[in-house]
Design an enzyme around this catalytic site. Structure first.
Site, PDB file in Angstrom:
ATOM      1  N   CYS A 181       0.812  -1.223   0.000  1.00 15.24           N
ATOM      2  CA  CYS A 181       0.000   0.000   0.000  1.00 15.24           C
ATOM      3  C   CYS A 181       0.842   1.269   0.000  1.00 15.24           C
ATOM      4  CB  CYS A 181      -0.954  -0.013   1.194  1.00 15.24           C
ATOM      5  SG  CYS A 181      -2.348  -1.144   0.987  1.00 15.24           S
TER       6      CYS A 181
ATOM      7  N   ASP B 233     -14.745   6.602   1.845  1.00  8.47           N
ATOM      8  CA  ASP B 233     -14.908   5.356   2.582  1.00  8.47           C
ATOM      9  C   ASP B 233     -14.128   4.229   1.925  1.00  8.47           C
ATOM     10  OD1 ASP B 233     -15.990   3.679   4.648  1.00  8.47           O
ATOM     11  OD2 ASP B 233     -17.760   4.969   4.659  1.00  8.47           O
TER      12      ASP B 233
ATOM     13  N   ASP C 199     -11.521  -4.461   2.859  1.00  4.65           N
ATOM     14  CA  ASP C 199     -12.456  -3.347   2.684  1.00  4.65           C
ATOM     15  C   ASP C 199     -13.899  -3.768   2.940  1.00  4.65           C
ATOM     16  OD1 ASP C 199     -10.497  -1.504   2.086  1.00  4.65           O
ATOM     17  OD2 ASP C 199     -10.670  -1.759  -0.081  1.00  4.65           O
TER      18      ASP C 199
ATOM     19  N   LYS D  70       0.293   3.578  -2.962  1.00  2.31           N
ATOM     20  CA  LYS D  70      -0.878   4.434  -3.111  1.00  2.31           C
ATOM     21  C   LYS D  70      -0.482   5.875  -3.390  1.00  2.31           C
ATOM     22  CE  LYS D  70      -4.605   3.939  -0.601  1.00  2.31           C
ATOM     23  NZ  LYS D  70      -5.584   3.733   0.495  1.00  2.31           N
TER      24      LYS D  70
END
Length: 350
Positions: A16, A49, A90, A19
């Site tokens: 990640c 979200d 998620d 990102k």
């Protein structure tokens, strides 16, 4: 004898940490084009979200998400497991249960053999099986660097849907994993990660956040998200700021993976940390007794398949703690902070 390929040497980023920073992402997503009417879309681009949620009209919502990145570990099988657990997270972060997954594979076919990509997919199948879902298909392309992830669909009763911007003043903050995966992945890529630190690092990276589906059923859990590429601070800002609140964090209570403090001392800090801090540093205030530079290296560290961040009303704390213990999360039941009425800064580290 089959060659062992160190996947992290074939990519410029890791997990990640790939990102795009929150600041740049805001610029990319900004548009003056009006969105078409979608009355059944419960959660979409109007909020920051973890996934989209769509009302199916029968009291349930479809959760839809995708996540993919470059290798964070050298082993292909483990890379598949980690990327899959991260994508499925998620759905859990929204309080849902995963239903099925579709693979996303980018592979440098002239640099890495198909047999290595096969191992990535085998790792993905293992994680999907652990989550109780099929890896039902996918799509692949020839790309300059190895990339893998999933598109995941899940279901949740609408009354149990958790969002990251519905916290309330007085809520206590809990986490379900330790911090520091970005630091340790950087150390590994530089061949500087001590062997004794690798096993707990990997165990956390492959662990499913499946407690999220059970937490979604608790009314006292007001908001939930998972801690990934924007670091603890970035996702806490989304929760606190999105809810119109500020958060006060007890720095001494934050769980940290073994080896992270040594990694920070040895400058094993990924580039994503700096990008994150530039995006939201002005929203954070440190108490005088906090070593600010080291704290930033930890709190803005991009996390891969990080833990859940949970906002819990004080009266439900024991219930949440008992549930967490049932999922083997007994080391994470101490609150790390509290949400308060909005102040000058969004986050206060003390």
């Amino acid at each position: 004898m089959e060659t062992n390929y160190a996947l992290t040497q074939f990519s410029h980023g890791a997990g990640c940490g790939c990102k795009i920073s929150p600041q740049v992402l805001d610029e990319i997503l900004h548009t003056d084009i009006p969105a078409p009417a979608a009355k059944n879309l419960l959660v979409g681009n109007h909020s920051k979200d973890d996934a989209a949620a769509y009302d199916l009209g029968d009291g349930t919502a479809l959760i839809s998400t995708t996540d993919f990145f470059m290798p964070i570990v050298d082993d292909a099988y483990d890379f598949g497991r980690i990327a899959s657990a991260n994508a499925i997270s998620d759905v859990y972060a929204m309080g849902g249960k995963p239903l099925m997954a579709i693979a996303i594979l980018g592979w440098p076919v002239e640099k890495l053999p198909a047999s290595v990509a096969k191992r990535v997919l085998e790792g993905a199948r293992a994680t999907c099986a652990a989550a109780g879902i099929p890896l039902a298909g996918g799509h692949s392309i020839d790309s300059p660097e190895p990339i893998f992830g999933l598109a995941v669909n899940g279901l949740v009763a609408i009354k149990n849907l958790k969002q990251n911007n519905t916290a309330r003043a007085g809520d206590l903050l809990l986490m379900t994993k330790s911090l520091g995966t970005g630091v340790l992945s950087t150390a590994q890529k530089r061949k500087a990660l001590a062997p004794e630190y690798y096993a707990p690092f990997l165990e956390q990276l492959i662990r499913l956040n499946n407690a999220g589906a059970a937490l979604g059923e608790l009314e006292g859990v007001h908001a939930m998200t998972d801690i990934t590429g924007f670091g603890l601070l970035g996702h806490m800002i989304e929760m606190a700021g999105g809810s119109g609140l500020s958060a006060r964090v007890d720095f001494g209570e934050l769980p940290i993976l073994a080896g992270v403090k040594e990694g920070i001392a040895n400058k094993m800090v990924p580039g994503g940390t700096t990008r994150n801090w530039k995006s939201y540093g002005e929203k954070v205030s440190f108490a005088k007794n906090i070593p600010e530079a080291d704290a930033i290296s930890l709190l803005a560290d991009p996390q891969t398949n990080g833990g859940l961040l949970i906002a819990v009303e004080p009266g439900s704390l024991i219930q949440v703690q008992q549930l967490m213990i049932s999922f083997g999360l007994q080391n994470y039941i101490t609150p790390v902070g509290v949400l308060e009425q909005a102040k000058e800064h969004t986050i206060y580290i003390q």
